[in-house]
Design an enzyme around this catalytic site. Structure first.
Site, short mmCIF file in Angstrom:
data_model
loop_
_atom_site.label_atom_id
_atom_site.label_comp_id
_atom_site.label_asym_id
_atom_site.label_seq_id
_atom_site.Cartn_x
_atom_site.Cartn_y
_atom_site.Cartn_z
N TRP A 108 3.08 7.26 -46.81
CA TRP A 108 1.81 8.00 -46.85
C TRP A 108 0.67 7.22 -46.23
CZ3 TRP A 108 2.31 12.80 -46.66
CH2 TRP A 108 3.32 13.45 -47.37
N ASP A 182 -5.90 6.82 -51.92
CA ASP A 182 -5.07 8.02 -52.06
C ASP A 182 -4.24 7.83 -53.33
OD1 ASP A 182 -3.18 10.02 -51.97
OD2 ASP A 182 -2.52 9.63 -49.91
N LYS A 206 1.31 16.67 -57.72
CA LYS A 206 2.17 15.63 -58.27
C LYS A 206 1.91 15.50 -59.77
CE LYS A 206 3.36 14.84 -53.95
NZ LYS A 206 2.53 14.15 -53.01
C1 LIG Z 1 2.38 14.08 -51.53
C2 LIG Z 1 1.45 13.07 -51.03
C3 LIG Z 1 0.60 13.32 -49.94
C4 LIG Z 1 0.65 14.61 -49.16
O1 LIG Z 1 0.31 15.69 -49.91
P1 LIG Z 1 0.29 17.15 -49.26
O2 LIG Z 1 -0.48 17.90 -50.28
O3 LIG Z 1 1.70 17.58 -49.09
O4 LIG Z 1 -0.43 17.07 -47.96
C5 LIG Z 1 -0.27 12.34 -49.54
N1 LIG Z 1 -0.32 11.17 -50.17
C6 LIG Z 1 0.48 10.88 -51.22
C7 LIG Z 1 0.37 9.56 -51.88
C8 LIG Z 1 1.38 11.83 -51.68
O5 LIG Z 1 2.17 11.55 -52.73
#
Ligand SMILES: *Cc1c(COP(=O)(O)O)cnc(C)c1O
Length: 370
Positions: A108, A182, A206
């Protein structure tokens, strides 16, 4: 209406939600609080939805002890979208072309580096690549840029299973560069000090709620630096000035996230979640570490409490493992396609019983095939 007791969902996202939350949403589906409407049918500017949004914001503020000089924004675009929205909002803090610092810890952060390069210079200040992304590079190895627009971290790499176990400070080398984190896959899983970050964001699907909502927590002095190319609907200052109502927010996703926040409060708050997550992850890593069949490659000090990737040393057993797990109600254990193997995501809503059920199955499987 309850789910079968034996089913546990280990998906990395969209992921398991607390059963109580789903039951409450089901009960309120057709008629929310005598409004004779479903939340999905309400005007986002009506008093009913405004109250849902305000409660969700204040509950989240309370759960994370978000200081008063931070705004909480409810946006769309998901985690990947926000990884592009960040540079559009922060590169303008410095003369153009500006530079953003990145710590590359896995999939990511890698994707967010690609996004940021469209809007400015990227300096990869440390990377876990040489280790196969099995470790968070220690803070004293980072080579930060003195006048960086911001420093980007992915504090839990969902695919690689690597999580920061420390909160870095970058002020000494960068001056005023804010840390952007993030936290898509671990926000609300552990106690954090929000004041150590400039921006925290998370795609909801998540550990927070349904897909479609992105939670953004941003310090007020970081608003108002957007590049001219930034769409209005992604401009943090415009969203903040309009209290996340500049355009239609993802109303139903906000409602479910709000129910999750209330559930966490009833359970005792983020500190209680953290204690449970420590116990759950210990149970699983303990099983992996004493096994001859399974292996987790992440270095001990960088292991994620949320996402536990593991491999069967005999890969020809992968399909059998997944089939037998499913028969026992242990769902969605297949690893991400980019890395293979298995992955157990054990977010807040995964009860420890689910982790014990998985561990017992894994031990039994090893006993039979190992
Ligand atoms: C799942 C995830 C993303 C991407 O999320 P989307 O909503 O599918 O764009 C970005 N960063 C992390 C750490 C993630 O776990």
């Amino acid at each position: 209406m309850t789910k079968p007791f034996y089913s546990y969902n280990f998906s990395a996202g969209p992921a398991v939600l607390p059963q109580e939350v789903l039951q409450q949403a089901a009960a309120e589906m057709l008629d929310w609080h005598d409004s004779s409407m479903s939340v999905m049918e309400m005007s986002h500017r009506g008093p009913e939805f405004m109250s849902i949004l305000a409660a969700a914001q204040s509950d989240l503020r309370e759960l994370l002890a978000v200081p008063d000089n931070y705004k909480i924004l409810f946006m769309q675009g998901g985690g990947l979208g926000e990884n592009a929205i960040v540079p559009m909002n922060l590169m303008g803090r410095k003369p153009q072309p500006a530079t953003a610092d990145f710590v590359h810890t896995g999939s990511w952060s890698g994707k967010s580096i690609k996004e940021a390069r469209k809007y400015g210079n990227v300096n990869i200040v440390a990377s876990g690549e040489a280790s196969g992304f099995t470790t968070v590079p220690p803070r004293d190895s980072w080579k930060l840029t003195p006048d960086a627009a911001y420093v980007h971290l992915c504090t839990n790499e969902t695919i690689d299973g690597v999580e920061y176990q420390f909160t870095p400070d970058v002020a000494a080398e960068t001056g005023d560069a804010p840390i952007v984190a993030d936290m898509s896959s671990h926000l609300l899983s552990r106690v954090i000090d929000v004041s150590k970050y400039g921006v925290i964001f998370a795609g909801a699907q998540k550990n927070i709620g349904p897909a479609g909502l992105t939670v953004v927590i941003v310090r007020e002095d970081l608003l108002g630096h957007a590049l001219p190319c930034c769409p209005s609907a992604f401009n943090w200052k415009i969203i903040a000035d309009n209290d996340s109502m500049y355009n239609t927010p993802p109303t139903y996703a906000i409602y479910i996230a709000g129910l999750v926040f209330q559930w966490i409060k009833r359970e005792g708050g983020v500190a209680v979640m953290e204690q449970r997550n420590i116990a759950k992850s210990r149970a699983l890593y303990g099983c992996l570490d004493k096994s001859f069949l399974y292996k987790n490659r992440v270095q001990k000090g960088s292991r994620s409490r949320m996402n536990v990737p593991f491999y069967l040393k005999n890969e020809s057993l992968n399909e059998t493992f997944l089939e037998e797990a499913k028969e026992r109600g242990l769902m969605q254990l297949k690893g991400h396609k980019s890395v293979g193997g298995m992955r157990a995501s054990i977010y807040n809503a995964m009860p420890i019983q689910g982790v014990y059920a998985l561990r017992n199955f894994m031990e039994d499987f090893e006993h039979r095939y190992g």
